[in-house]
Design an enzyme around this catalytic site. Structure first.
Site, PDB file in Angstrom:
ATOM      1  N   ARG A   1      68.542  22.708  26.787  1.00  0.00           N
ATOM      2  CA  ARG A   1      68.046  24.022  25.634  1.00  0.00           C
ATOM      3  C   ARG A   1      67.940  25.062  26.595  1.00  0.00           C
ATOM      4  NH1 ARG A   1      63.525  25.005  23.925  1.00  0.00           N
ATOM      5  NH2 ARG A   1      64.217  25.844  21.745  1.00  0.00           N
TER       6      ARG A   1
ATOM      7  N   GLU B   1      57.202  -4.515  32.034  1.00  0.00           N
ATOM      8  CA  GLU B   1      56.161  -3.885  32.517  1.00  0.00           C
ATOM      9  C   GLU B   1      56.175  -2.947  33.474  1.00  0.00           C
ATOM     10  OE1 GLU B   1      55.343  -6.117  29.947  1.00  0.00           O
ATOM     11  OE2 GLU B   1      53.448  -5.086  30.621  1.00  0.00           O
TER      12      GLU B   1
ATOM     13  N   ASP C   1      59.893  30.413  21.119  1.00  0.00           N
ATOM     14  CA  ASP C   1      59.359  28.980  20.834  1.00  0.00           C
ATOM     15  C   ASP C   1      57.914  28.843  21.178  1.00  0.00           C
ATOM     16  OD1 ASP C   1      61.391  27.842  19.582  1.00  0.00           O
ATOM     17  OD2 ASP C   1      62.244  27.293  21.587  1.00  0.00           O
TER      18      ASP C   1
ATOM     19  N   PRO D   1      54.463   6.044  32.092  1.00  0.00           N
ATOM     20  CA  PRO D   1      53.402   6.757  31.662  1.00  0.00           C
ATOM     21  C   PRO D   1      52.233   7.161  32.712  1.00  0.00           C
ATOM     22  CG  PRO D   1      53.560   4.327  30.670  1.00  0.00           C
ATOM     23  CD  PRO D   1      54.706   4.687  31.560  1.00  0.00           C
TER      24      PRO D   1
HETATM   25 CL1  6GU Z   1      57.839   8.355  30.638  1.00  0.00          CL
HETATM   26  N1  6GU Z   1      57.738   5.785  29.939  1.00  0.00           N
HETATM   27  C1  6GU Z   1      56.929   4.909  28.886  1.00  0.00           C
HETATM   28  N2  6GU Z   1      57.451   3.731  29.102  1.00  0.00           N
HETATM   29  N3  6GU Z   1      55.907   5.502  28.129  1.00  0.00           N
HETATM   30  C2  6GU Z   1      55.419   6.734  28.149  1.00  0.00           C
HETATM   31  C3  6GU Z   1      56.147   7.750  28.906  1.00  0.00           C
HETATM   32  C4  6GU Z   1      57.135   7.140  29.774  1.00  0.00           C
HETATM   33  N4  6GU Z   1      55.415   8.861  28.688  1.00  0.00           N
HETATM   34  C5  6GU Z   1      54.493   8.485  27.625  1.00  0.00           C
HETATM   35  N5  6GU Z   1      54.549   7.126  27.540  1.00  0.00           N
END
Ligand code: 6GU
Length: 250
Positions: free
Chosen positions: A154, A116, A169, A89
């Site tokens: 794709r 974590e 798309d 994230p």
């Molecule tokens: Cl790539 N990993 C995790 N654990 N949570 C996420 C993410 C990735 N992308 C958005 N949330």
């Protein structure tokens, strides 16, 4: 294209790759997906892959060595150099331009963290790029890896049965949302198909679809209009809509 996935749950990611467009791309030899489990490279009876964070705090951190050995094994499985993407994230948020860039590469390695996170020294030493799939938290990178695999698969030449569908798309090259779609029956208790689509007038149909795409983008994702590629007719249409809306609210 070849994609290696380093994950504690390689079967999960492989399973996602077994269906639909991705499955077909693999069958057609356009894409290879291979999983590598750091646990297979962990030492000792317990094959430990994680430990408590230095400095304290909740959760566990994935250790350097099992991940590094899994990445090395994946690298060595093919002579082509690979780009290592850590799914987290904290990464750059993926969009269709990012997907196109990833899809153009010969080889990717997707590193999935659990717990974590991953020891930062491993990230510094091995990772080329950190990628997030959106502003929310998943409990591991596996679903994100499956998302990346689907999105890049794709775009491989020959993966879609109708090459036009990638171009039509949402977030296709013009950066607009997609227009609505209809199929048989033309008349239904839930409503009738817009008449223009039954007209056989291809110029009118194209114009209607373009305008619907512009309307949807204006209503749902006005932020996209700033970077969309719009021609003069598009701008005139949007200006007319906005002028109308202005009169209506007065
Ligand atoms: Cl790539 N990993 C995790 N654990 N949570 C996420 C993410 C990735 N992308 C958005 N949330």
């Amino acid at each position: 294209m070849r994609i290696d996935v380093v994950s504690l749950f390689p079967d999960f990611v492989g399973g996602c790759a077994g269906f639909g467009v991705v499955g077909r791309a693999i069958e057609r030899g356009l894409l290879t997906v291979e999983g590598w489990n750091p646990r297979d490279y962990a030492e000792g009876n317990y094959r430990r892959v994680d430990d408590r964070p230095f400095g304290g705090g909740p959760g566990m951190v994935m250790m350097i060595d099992p991940l590094r050995a899994a990445i090395s094994a994946a690298r060595a499985a093919d002579p082509a150099p690979t780009r290592v993407i850590y799914l987290s994230p904290q990464g750059r948020r993926l969009d269709q331009a990012g997907v196109r860039e990833l899809a153009s590469r010969e080889r990717l390695l997707l590193l999935c963290g659990r717990y974590e996170g991953v020891d930062e020294r491993l990230v510094q030493a091995e990772v080329d790029e950190e990628v997030s799939i959106g502003d929310y938290v998943l409990s591991g990178g596996e679903l994100a890896a499956a998302v990346v695999i689907d999105a890049v698969a794709r775009l491989q030449e020959g993966a879609l049965n109708d090459a036009g569908s990638a171009a039509q798309d949402s977030f296709a090259d013009d950066g607009l949302l997609d227009c609505p779609h209809y199929t048989k029956p033309a008349s239904h208790e839930l409503g009738d198909v817009p008449g223009v689509l039954l007209s056989g007038n291809h110029a009118e149909i194209s114009r209607w679809r373009r305008q619907q795409a512009l309307l949807r983008t204006l209503e749902r994702r006005p932020d996209l209009l700033e970077s969309a590629s719009l021609d003069d007719a598009d701008r005139r249409f949007l200006a007319a809509i906005q002028a109308d809306a202005g009169h209506g609210s007065r």
